[in-house]
Design an enzyme around this catalytic site. Structure first.
Site, short mmCIF file in Angstrom:
data_model
loop_
_atom_site.label_atom_id
_atom_site.label_comp_id
_atom_site.label_asym_id
_atom_site.label_seq_id
_atom_site.Cartn_x
_atom_site.Cartn_y
_atom_site.Cartn_z
N ARG A 59 0.83 -1.20 0.00
CA ARG A 59 0.00 0.00 0.00
C ARG A 59 0.87 1.25 0.00
O ARG A 59 0.49 2.29 -0.53
CB ARG A 59 -0.95 0.01 1.21
N TYR B 287 -15.38 18.78 -14.99
CA TYR B 287 -15.81 17.38 -15.04
C TYR B 287 -16.88 17.13 -13.98
O TYR B 287 -16.73 17.52 -12.82
CB TYR B 287 -14.59 16.48 -14.82
N ASP C 123 -6.21 20.39 -13.45
CA ASP C 123 -6.58 19.12 -14.06
C ASP C 123 -6.15 19.20 -15.53
O ASP C 123 -6.76 19.91 -16.33
CB ASP C 123 -8.09 18.91 -13.94
N LYS D 41 -7.19 8.22 -19.20
CA LYS D 41 -7.43 8.81 -20.51
C LYS D 41 -6.18 8.77 -21.39
O LYS D 41 -5.73 7.70 -21.77
CB LYS D 41 -7.95 10.24 -20.31
#
Length: 379
Positions: free
Chosen positions: A46, A98, A170, A195
């Site tokens: 982790r 978004y 972003d 993306k």
């Protein structure tokens, strides 16, 4: 290294044990220690994983950053940034953003006492009107999703710096190939690596890049504590995708320009939103801070009805009707009912996002096939 070479070699070191040119997938949850607290730099997956380390190194190189952090998704990366804040803090955010970011801000963090101001940032000076002693973060997209609005990153950061306000950009729509916000003064860059960075519609991933060590350590602590980490297979897929980012983006840009101009000249098309038109708002700013205009665009029809838009959305043969963007294949999307459905209708309409707006992610197929497909769908 020049950009194209840097993209291919970023984070790539031959495996020290076998000489493998590609980073292995370290599919392990834990690591054997020589003695309590004495390890080889890895203790629990982790916190760290060698495949993830290679990707984070590559991500930092792509954005001209000192540090990169890998997350399980783009919204997980966004979540970590907002967790830097405390109740009573305020955020200035783009009003055209978004839908998943808006949903997180308004439905999750607002109830914890963080206040969000959604404003039009096409005029950077407008940001100053909303700054007060509680403002701790400016969150912006450029180009925005889905109206392709452009914000002057350098101007916004110049406004924020005297007030010690963090600026997070972003950069998903542009990708690091077209735009590097840290070079323009931003503090953090966020990507949904699902993306363009992954590029093949086969992985969910998010990332943050930054230059400040203290900021990196705070974000890493949040990531380690809250656990929104990617698996090694996901990291491997993004690493693989990055190696062709430059050639894919070149074709996305070429095809995007052809499709945008076709749509603009189509007799049944109303308005086309693409930041590469010389008469589009803030075109000069886009040209200054971007190396190309990409393959993302939106458009409306002159018959501005949901029914007509739905007919187009369901009639394409090459463009697939699906969520997401940035893959090698072309996608067509209805923001009002898909990616931006969480934004109240009155807010969407006020910001210019109509129920009939159609968004395209132009892929890397033959541009003539894409144009023929849209032409038959529009009719």
């Amino acid at each position: 290294m020049r950009l194209n070479t840097k993209i291919i070699h970023a984070g790539a070191e031959p495996d020290p044990f076998t000489g493998a040119i590609m980073t292995p997938i370290y599919q392990t949850s834990t690591y054997v220690q020589e003695a309590p607290g004495k390890n080889k730099g890895y203790e629990y997956a982790r916190s760290q994983n060698p495949t993830r380390t290679a990707l984070e190194t590559a991500l930092a190189v792509l954005e001209n950053a000192k540090f990169g952090l890998s997350f399980s998704s783009g919204v997980a990366a966004t979540d970590a940034v907002i967790k830097l804040l405390s109740p009573g803090d305020e955020v200035i955010a783009s009003n055209d953003l978004y839908g998943g970011s808006y949903r997180m801000f308004s439905k999750i963090f607002q109830k914890f006492g963080i206040k969000f101001h959604y404003i039009n940032m096409q005029d950077a000076n407008h940001v100053s009107d909303y700054i007060n002693e509680n403002t701790k973060l400016i969150w912006l997209e450029t180009p925005t999703n889905p109206l392709m609005n452009i914000t002057d990153i350098e101007a916004v950061t110049a406004i924020a710096k005297p007030h010690n306000i963090l600026v997070c950009v972003d950069n998903t729509f542009a990708s690091p190939y077209l735009q590097n916000p840290l070079d323009l003064g931003a503090d953090i860059v966020m990507h949904s690596a699902t993306k363009y960075l992954g590029g093949h519609s086969d992985v969910i991933h998010g990332c943050l890049m930054m230059n400040d060590q203290e900021l990196r350590d705070k974000l890493f602590f949040i990531q380690k504590s809250c656990g929104a980490v990617p698996g090694p297979q996901d990291c491997f897929l993004v690493l693989r995708g990055i190696k062709t980012l430059h050639v894919r983006m070149q074709r996305h840009c070429e095809n995007g320009e052809k499709v945008a101009n076709f749509l603009r000249n189509h007799p049944k098309v109303g308005r086309v939103y693409w930041c590469g038109f010389e008469d589009s708002p803030n075109y000069e700013i886009a040209r200054k801070q971007m190396r190309g205009f990409g393959g993302m665009m939106s458009f409306t029809l002159k018959d501005d009805s949901v029914e007509t838009a739905t007919k187009v959305l369901t009639s394409t043969k090459v463009f697939a009707l699906a969520e997401s963007l940035g893959g090698i294949e072309s996608l067509i999307n209805h923001p009002a009912s898909m990616t931006h459905a969480s934004i109240p209708k009155e807010e969407r309409i006020k910001n210019g996002l109509s129920d009939s707006l159609i968004r395209l992610s132009v892929g890397i197929e033959d541009a003539e096939d894409l144009i023929e497909d849209l032409n038959q769908a529009i009719g």
